[in-house]
Scaffold this motif. Structure first.
Motif, PDB file in Angstrom:
ATOM      1  N   GLY A   1      42.592  25.956  47.200  1.00  0.00           N
ATOM      2  CA  GLY A   1      41.824  26.060  45.965  1.00  0.00           C
ATOM      3  C   GLY A   1      40.369  26.376  46.243  1.00  0.00           C
ATOM      4  O   GLY A   1      39.775  27.280  45.630  1.00  0.00           O
TER       5      GLY A   1
ATOM      6  N   ALA B   1      38.330  29.989  45.498  1.00  0.00           N
ATOM      7  CA  ALA B   1      37.136  29.923  44.658  1.00  0.00           C
ATOM      8  C   ALA B   1      35.905  30.420  45.410  1.00  0.00           C
ATOM      9  O   ALA B   1      35.091  31.184  44.876  1.00  0.00           O
ATOM     10  CB  ALA B   1      36.923  28.491  44.162  1.00  0.00           C
TER      11      ALA B   1
ATOM     12  N   ARG C   1      40.867  27.457  40.867  1.00  0.00           N
ATOM     13  CA  ARG C   1      40.884  26.361  39.901  1.00  0.00           C
ATOM     14  C   ARG C   1      42.301  25.851  39.689  1.00  0.00           C
ATOM     15  O   ARG C   1      42.556  24.636  39.676  1.00  0.00           O
ATOM     16  CB  ARG C   1      40.285  26.831  38.579  1.00  0.00           C
ATOM     17  CG  ARG C   1      40.356  25.796  37.461  1.00  0.00           C
ATOM     18  CD  ARG C   1      40.053  26.437  36.121  1.00  0.00           C
ATOM     19  NE  ARG C   1      38.676  26.872  36.046  1.00  0.00           N
ATOM     20  CZ  ARG C   1      37.671  26.076  35.663  1.00  0.00           C
ATOM     21  NH1 ARG C   1      37.915  24.819  35.336  1.00  0.00           N
ATOM     22  NH2 ARG C   1      36.447  26.527  35.610  1.00  0.00           N
ATOM     23  N   LYS C   2      43.260  26.756  39.519  1.00  0.00           N
ATOM     24  CA  LYS C   2      44.646  26.350  39.256  1.00  0.00           C
ATOM     25  C   LYS C   2      45.262  25.652  40.465  1.00  0.00           C
ATOM     26  O   LYS C   2      46.057  24.718  40.315  1.00  0.00           O
ATOM     27  CB  LYS C   2      45.473  27.571  38.859  1.00  0.00           C
ATOM     28  CG  LYS C   2      45.086  28.167  37.510  1.00  0.00           C
ATOM     29  CD  LYS C   2      45.924  29.408  37.187  1.00  0.00           C
ATOM     30  CE  LYS C   2      45.507  30.018  35.857  1.00  0.00           C
ATOM     31  NZ  LYS C   2      46.310  31.235  35.523  1.00  0.00           N
TER      32      LYS C   2
ATOM     33  N   ASP D   1      43.746  22.202  40.549  1.00  0.00           N
ATOM     34  CA  ASP D   1      44.332  21.402  39.468  1.00  0.00           C
ATOM     35  C   ASP D   1      45.652  20.772  39.903  1.00  0.00           C
ATOM     36  O   ASP D   1      45.952  19.622  39.556  1.00  0.00           O
ATOM     37  CB  ASP D   1      44.570  22.277  38.235  1.00  0.00           C
ATOM     38  CG  ASP D   1      43.315  22.478  37.393  1.00  0.00           C
ATOM     39  OD1 ASP D   1      42.392  21.661  37.509  1.00  0.00           O
ATOM     40  OD2 ASP D   1      43.271  23.467  36.635  1.00  0.00           O
TER      41      ASP D   1
ATOM     42  N   LEU E   1      35.042  23.284  43.774  1.00  0.00           N
ATOM     43  CA  LEU E   1      35.174  23.675  42.366  1.00  0.00           C
ATOM     44  C   LEU E   1      34.075  23.044  41.526  1.00  0.00           C
ATOM     45  O   LEU E   1      33.570  23.669  40.582  1.00  0.00           O
ATOM     46  CB  LEU E   1      36.552  23.292  41.836  1.00  0.00           C
ATOM     47  CG  LEU E   1      37.638  24.385  41.855  1.00  0.00           C
ATOM     48  CD1 LEU E   1      37.277  25.524  40.909  1.00  0.00           C
ATOM     49  CD2 LEU E   1      37.878  24.929  43.255  1.00  0.00           C
ATOM     50  N   TYR E   2      33.671  21.826  41.848  1.00  0.00           N
ATOM     51  CA  TYR E   2      32.572  21.208  41.107  1.00  0.00           C
ATOM     52  C   TYR E   2      31.271  21.961  41.340  1.00  0.00           C
ATOM     53  O   TYR E   2      30.543  22.287  40.385  1.00  0.00           O
ATOM     54  CB  TYR E   2      32.394  19.745  41.524  1.00  0.00           C
ATOM     55  CG  TYR E   2      31.134  19.143  40.952  1.00  0.00           C
ATOM     56  CD1 TYR E   2      30.990  18.949  39.569  1.00  0.00           C
ATOM     57  CD2 TYR E   2      30.062  18.812  41.782  1.00  0.00           C
ATOM     58  CE1 TYR E   2      29.817  18.420  39.045  1.00  0.00           C
ATOM     59  CE2 TYR E   2      28.893  18.288  41.255  1.00  0.00           C
ATOM     60  CZ  TYR E   2      28.772  18.097  39.894  1.00  0.00           C
ATOM     61  OH  TYR E   2      27.610  17.590  39.376  1.00  0.00           O
TER      62      TYR E   2
ATOM     63  N   THR F   1      31.560  25.453  39.504  1.00  0.00           N
ATOM     64  CA  THR F   1      31.664  25.478  38.036  1.00  0.00           C
ATOM     65  C   THR F   1      30.671  24.560  37.331  1.00  0.00           C
ATOM     66  O   THR F   1      30.337  24.793  36.175  1.00  0.00           O
ATOM     67  CB  THR F   1      33.074  25.060  37.587  1.00  0.00           C
ATOM     68  OG1 THR F   1      33.295  23.669  37.906  1.00  0.00           O
ATOM     69  CG2 THR F   1      34.138  25.916  38.275  1.00  0.00           C
TER      70      THR F   1
ATOM     71  N   GLU G   1      31.388  21.614  36.349  1.00  0.00           N
ATOM     72  CA  GLU G   1      32.153  20.826  35.377  1.00  0.00           C
ATOM     73  C   GLU G   1      32.368  19.404  35.881  1.00  0.00           C
ATOM     74  O   GLU G   1      32.864  19.182  36.981  1.00  0.00           O
ATOM     75  CB  GLU G   1      33.500  21.497  35.111  1.00  0.00           C
ATOM     76  CG  GLU G   1      33.359  22.879  34.494  1.00  0.00           C
ATOM     77  CD  GLU G   1      34.662  23.663  34.517  1.00  0.00           C
ATOM     78  OE1 GLU G   1      34.689  24.770  33.937  1.00  0.00           O
ATOM     79  OE2 GLU G   1      35.634  23.179  35.124  1.00  0.00           O
TER      80      GLU G   1
ATOM     81  N   TRP H   1      35.619  17.512  37.557  1.00  0.00           N
ATOM     82  CA  TRP H   1      35.904  17.448  38.983  1.00  0.00           C
ATOM     83  C   TRP H   1      35.317  16.185  39.597  1.00  0.00           C
ATOM     84  O   TRP H   1      35.926  15.586  40.500  1.00  0.00           O
ATOM     85  CB  TRP H   1      35.377  18.694  39.688  1.00  0.00           C
ATOM     86  CG  TRP H   1      35.987  19.964  39.163  1.00  0.00           C
ATOM     87  CD1 TRP H   1      35.380  20.904  38.374  1.00  0.00           C
ATOM     88  CD2 TRP H   1      37.335  20.410  39.349  1.00  0.00           C
ATOM     89  NE1 TRP H   1      36.257  21.913  38.072  1.00  0.00           N
ATOM     90  CE2 TRP H   1      37.473  21.644  38.659  1.00  0.00           C
ATOM     91  CE3 TRP H   1      38.428  19.907  40.034  1.00  0.00           C
ATOM     92  CZ2 TRP H   1      38.665  22.357  38.636  1.00  0.00           C
ATOM     93  CZ3 TRP H   1      39.625  20.615  40.023  1.00  0.00           C
ATOM     94  CH2 TRP H   1      39.732  21.824  39.329  1.00  0.00           C
TER      95      TRP H   1
END
Length: 599
Positions: free
Chosen positions: A399, A403, A419-420, A423, A509-510, A513, A515, A518
């Motif tokens: 992942g 990314a 991302r997927k 996840d 990912l955090y 993104t 977001e 995460w």
């Protein structure tokens, strides 16, 4: 950690134990196993006579030992002005006071966990490779060169333990890389843990003694490339090489072990100005690039390759996971480390990921119908690829790889894929009774990656078929005895060995993104791991994460402090602490500075 990363514990027995597990769905037979990791040379044999006292191991000055197969013309290290990379990390806004307080509190909890492990390692296992967290004992698994000490040096610096860092320096200087009681040395593991750890700690601290020690490791590892075709020996006979005996590359080598030396060797050449390490690894890169389109799954390389010929095309098992992982991980990262000056890494990344997306990725069927992805294992027979929907904790690095590669090469689709993939790993943690995903499992594969509705009956039938419950009177009623969360069709290895790959991707990912979901996922992961693995002296590997109270194993690999706790700490740190715009991590989570063009 990527071994591989990261790949984890990479002794030959562990690697091929996992490899057997990955091949349960079809009888995949590689050309032959790599040479096994040698036992300590002072191990006594059983018998009536008392064991002889072990002789002290010989010591070699690798920098002065002659090379039997010298390189006639070195590949030049790129020295042009680096090209600027696209912005990788999210632009974070000013933090609210409440969110900041929560984040800092969580960061301190991670720091406390590290401090406990470090304190007990220093008191009970100092200068040994690993601490045994249950008994307080110690063990040497990687040459006896204080693996945990070197692996954790940059974590000490990043977490602010500067006094401990400074105090450890005098003992780091004492480590003798010219001597080991082991017959064989795992070149890959020594490279990512020792060379990578020393280089990263040097870059963070500017402590010249660390670069000197890194060069000592580099001089040693360079002799593993002293073969007629300059391909390295991955499970390397340290003492035969030291005695000047002829060496030849192995016929069966794990892809990750030969393809994951580029970052560290490149960095050592960049810091010392000596191109020999860059030359050595570029010769491997050229073989990978030349043969990439000629494998049985063009674009990817098989898990087992022949370094003696060299032939990286013959075998028919392919994966982004164990024993292959960090070769793919290092493509985009080495490109960044070279300042974008060698386009071959971009070319190889794009070709390999195109194939991986087409053949190795699948959508798991889950009760929530979540749109997720996982990377499985592919065997090619008669030019036909067959995908086994396996899920490895090791493969959770993918992942972050997708990314990060998507950002470096401006491929938005890869960021979405990353991302997927991340996840799915978060979901696997939540689905486990212990809140921790198992080492190796199988998932229920959707017919395609675009639309998928949960079908409980079909899932149960798949579980019954895989578990061979055909002789049961009512096979569906026996599924509960298998302790499988919904969506899992089998758990092949129920352990958790303190691996970092899932939190690695969650961290990336955090940072990409911005977001907070995460961060929330990371905290759930950390609390579950602490609750189940914490011991008097540190944190212990688990034997069965599907048990109500997972039994512990007296093992704490060095990557726990080098990778897992570092990524947990960084996700709860300010975004400018080891920013992804400034650093790129090796597969053991050691950060190297990305070269930037002059202003």
């Amino acid at each position: 950690m990527a071994l591989l990363k990261r790949y984890g514990v990479y002794t030959a027995l562990a690697a091929f134990f996992l490899y057997t597990l990955y091949s349960l769905s079809f009888p995949y037979q590689p050309e032959g196993p790599p040479a096994q990791q040698g036992k300590d040379s002072h191990d006594s044999k059983k018998g009536s006579n008392p064991p002889k006292a072990p002789l002290p191991p010989k010591s070699y000055n690798w920098a002065k030992l002659p090379i039997k197969y010298p390189v006639e013309s070195m590949v030049a290290l790129p020295t042009d002005e680096p090209t600027p990379l696209p912005k990788i990390q999210h632009t974070f806004k000013e933090e609210e006071a409440t969110a900041k307080n929560i984040r800092q509190t969580r960061r301190e909890e991670v720091k406390k966990a590290f401090e406990t492990c470090w304190r007990n390692y220093r008191q009970k296992a100092w200068m040994r490779d690993e601490l045994k967290p249950i008994t307080g004992g110690s063990v040497d698994t990687f040459g006896g060169w204080a693996a945990t000490l070197i692996d954790a040096l940059d974590t000490l610096w990043i977490m602010g333990f500067k006094e401990e860092f400074t105090s450890a320096m005098k003992d780091v200087e004492k480590i003798n890389f010219g001597s080991t009681p082991r017959e064989q040395v795992n070149v890959f593991e020594t490279n990512i843990r020792h060379l990578g750890g020393l280089l990263a700690a040097y870059e963070l601290s500017s402590e010249d003694r660390l670069l000197k020690k890194a060069k000592e490791v580099g001089e040693m590892l360079y002799h593993a490339f002293d073969t007629p075709n300059h391909m390295p020996i991955s499970r390397w006979d340290f003492h035969k090489a030291g005695a000047g005996e002829n060496q030849t590359a192995d016929e069966s080598v794990l892809l990750a072990e030969i393809g994951s030396l580029s970052m560290e060797f490149t960095r050592l050449s960049q810091h010392t100005g000596d191109p020999k390490w860059y030359d050595a690894i570029t010769r491997v890169t050229h073989v990978l690039e030349k043969q990439q389109g000629s494998t049985k799954l063009p674009g990817m390389w098989p898990i087992v390759v022949n370094a003696r010929k060299p032939d990286f095309t013959h075998d028919n098992g392919f994966s982004l996971g164990a024993m292959a992982d960090s070769t793919y991980e290092y493509l985009s990262k080495t490109y960044a480390l070279l300042g974008g000056l060698d386009p071959v890494y971009k070319k190889m990344y794009e070709k390999s990921m195109e194939t991986a997306i087409k053949h190795t990725l699948y959508r798991p069927m889950t009760p929530s119908n979540a749109n997720m992805l996982m990377a499985g294992f592919v065997r090619v027979e008669d030019s036909t690829p067959t995908l086994a929907p396996k899920m490895e904790h090791l493969a959770c690095f993918a992942g972050g790889m997708f990314a990060l590669g998507g950002k470096i090469f401006d491929i938005p689709e890869h960021v979405a894929i990353g991302r997927k993939l991340a996840d799915t790993c978060v979901w696997a943690y939540k689905a486990s009774p212990a809140g921790i995903m198992p080492e190796v499992s199988h998932l229920f594969k959707c017919p395609n990656t675009t639309a998928c509705e949960w079908d409980e009956k079909a899932w149960k039938e798949a579980v019954a078929s895989k578990a061979d419950l055909s002789t049961e009177k009512d096979p569906l009623q026996n599924i509960a005895n298998l302790r499988l969360p919904e969506g899992f069709t089998a758990i092949d290895d129920r352990r958790y060995i303190l691996r970092p790959e899932a939190i690695e991707s969650v961290f990336i990912l955090y940072r990409i993104t911005g977001e907070q979901q995460w961060q929330a996922a990371a905290w759930d992961m950390f609390t579950a791991i602490q609750q189940n693995t914490q011991t008097e002296f540190g944190n212990a590997a688990l034997l069965d994460v599907s048990a109500d109270s997972p039994p512990k194993e007296d093992s704490m690999e060095s990557f726990w402090m080098a990778e897992t706790l570092k990524y947990f700490y960084l996700i709860f740190s300010e975004p400018d602490v080891i920013s992804l715009d400034d650093y790129v991590f090796n597969t053991e989570a050691h950060p190297f500075k990305i070269p930037k063009p002059k202003a």
